[in-house]
Write a protein that holds these residues in place. Structure first.
Motif, short mmCIF file in Angstrom:
data_model
loop_
_atom_site.label_atom_id
_atom_site.label_comp_id
_atom_site.label_asym_id
_atom_site.label_seq_id
_atom_site.Cartn_x
_atom_site.Cartn_y
_atom_site.Cartn_z
N PRO A 87 -43.34 -47.97 -24.16
CA PRO A 87 -43.19 -47.19 -25.39
C PRO A 87 -44.49 -46.69 -26.00
N HIS A 88 -45.61 -47.32 -25.67
CA HIS A 88 -46.90 -46.86 -26.21
C HIS A 88 -47.52 -45.76 -25.35
N HIS A 89 -46.87 -45.41 -24.24
CA HIS A 89 -47.41 -44.36 -23.38
C HIS A 89 -47.44 -43.04 -24.14
N PHE A 101 -49.05 -58.74 -13.71
CA PHE A 101 -50.47 -59.05 -13.72
C PHE A 101 -51.37 -58.03 -13.01
N LEU A 102 -50.81 -57.25 -12.10
CA LEU A 102 -51.67 -56.40 -11.28
C LEU A 102 -51.63 -54.94 -11.69
N SER A 103 -50.52 -54.49 -12.26
CA SER A 103 -50.37 -53.07 -12.59
C SER A 103 -50.93 -52.76 -13.97
N GLY A 104 -51.18 -51.49 -14.20
CA GLY A 104 -51.56 -51.05 -15.52
C GLY A 104 -50.32 -50.83 -16.37
N THR A 105 -50.47 -50.12 -17.47
CA THR A 105 -49.35 -49.84 -18.35
C THR A 105 -48.28 -49.04 -17.61
N GLU A 106 -47.04 -49.50 -17.70
CA GLU A 106 -45.96 -48.78 -17.03
C GLU A 106 -45.82 -47.37 -17.63
N PRO A 107 -45.43 -46.39 -16.81
CA PRO A 107 -45.24 -45.03 -17.32
C PRO A 107 -44.11 -44.93 -18.33
N ALA A 145 -46.64 -40.22 -23.40
CA ALA A 145 -45.48 -39.34 -23.18
C ALA A 145 -44.44 -39.46 -24.28
N TYR A 146 -44.44 -40.60 -25.00
CA TYR A 146 -43.42 -40.81 -26.03
C TYR A 146 -43.92 -40.45 -27.43
N ASP A 147 -45.17 -40.01 -27.50
CA ASP A 147 -45.72 -39.44 -28.73
C ASP A 147 -45.56 -40.37 -29.93
N GLY A 148 -45.61 -41.67 -29.69
CA GLY A 148 -45.56 -42.65 -30.78
C GLY A 148 -44.20 -42.85 -31.42
N ARG A 149 -43.14 -42.21 -30.88
CA ARG A 149 -41.83 -42.29 -31.52
C ARG A 149 -41.23 -43.69 -31.50
N PHE A 150 -41.66 -44.53 -30.54
CA PHE A 150 -41.06 -45.85 -30.40
C PHE A 150 -42.07 -46.97 -30.67
#
Length: 250
Positions: free
Chosen positions: A235-237, A226-232, A239-244
């Motif tokens: 899969p949508h980050h 509830f408190l954090s943003g998107t985890e690093p 860094a993964y360039d949409g591969r997942f």
């Protein structure tokens, strides 16, 4: 034993390295949660020296918060995110020829089950049969599962605190020099022994680690949800360039 390795450590600092060397370990696998592979690899390299090899590992958090299963991969070349189905993670590990080891089988609600182990027996390279967070019944169950499926074993400290490092390790009967050789030893089922302290030190470690486990699954979990943003490692980050994107559970 020729080569001693703690196959699963969650923390890494000067105290961890000191403890590992004092325990006569040759290597540890550093695999923190929710941390991208390049960062893990960079930190592992910074703490490696001629006395101790620190390997980067990724304990991937598959599935959702309600149905999560942890799998540890060693020897990945490309990042793999959390929050993807177990089958997608296993397929990616297999594609990259990583060593796939199963920590804490059937422990709490964060582990592979016997059914999972049977399903992925051809992909799994080793199963953990001892860590100090486990009670004797947990370790006994893990040993029976591993033996029944004829899968190679390993042991680790599963250290979430520096002082836990060295309580358990896996000893190989061959000399290993680098990450590639260790991955091969795990994947090829090379002879090894599990070694652990079952005295007062072990039980002190168990008490501390179980206390930390309770913290992880209460206030820390609330923070994640509830408190954090998107985890690093989501899969949508970027860094993964949409591969997942097509297999993301969130």
């Amino acid at each position: 034993m020729t080569f001693r390795i703690d196959c699963h450590v969650k923390v890494l600092d000067d105290r961890v390295v000191e403890r590992a060397k004092r325990a006569n370990l040759d290597a540890i696998v550093y695999a923190p949660h929710f941390t991208r592979l390049p960062e893990i690899r960079e930190r592992a390299a910074a703490y490696s020296d001629e006395e101790l090899l620190v390997l980067p590992g990724r304990e991937v958090f598959t599935g959702s918060w309600r149905n999560r299963k942890h799998v540890l991969a060693i020897g990945l070349e490309e990042p793999v995110p959390d929050f993807i189905p177990l089958e997608a993670a296993m397929a990616e590990f297999d594609r990259q020829d990583a060593a796939v080891v199963v920590p804490h089988p059937e422990f709490a609600n964060v582990s592979l089950s016997e059914t999972d182990l049977r399903t992925y027996a051809d992909t799994v390279d080793a199963v953990e049969i001892f860590n100090p967070r486990h009670l004797p019944t947990n370790n006994c169950r893990a040993r029976k599962l591993t033996a029944g499926l004829s899968l190679p074993p390993f042991a680790s400290s599963y250290a979430h605190m520096p002082r836990s490092v060295g309580v358990a390790h896996t000893g190989f009967d061959v000399a290993l020099e680098n990450e590639a050789e260790i991955v091969t030893a795990l994947a090829d089922g090379i002879g090894r022994r599990v070694v652990y302290d079952n005295g007062l030190e072990r039980w002190t470690t168990t008490a501390m680690e179980l206390g930390h486990f309770a913290y992880e699954n209460t206030w820390k979990k609330v923070d994640r949800l509830f408190l954090s943003g998107t985890e690093p490692t989501h899969p949508h980050h970027i860094a993964y360039d949409g591969r997942f994107d097509d297999v993301a559970v969130y």
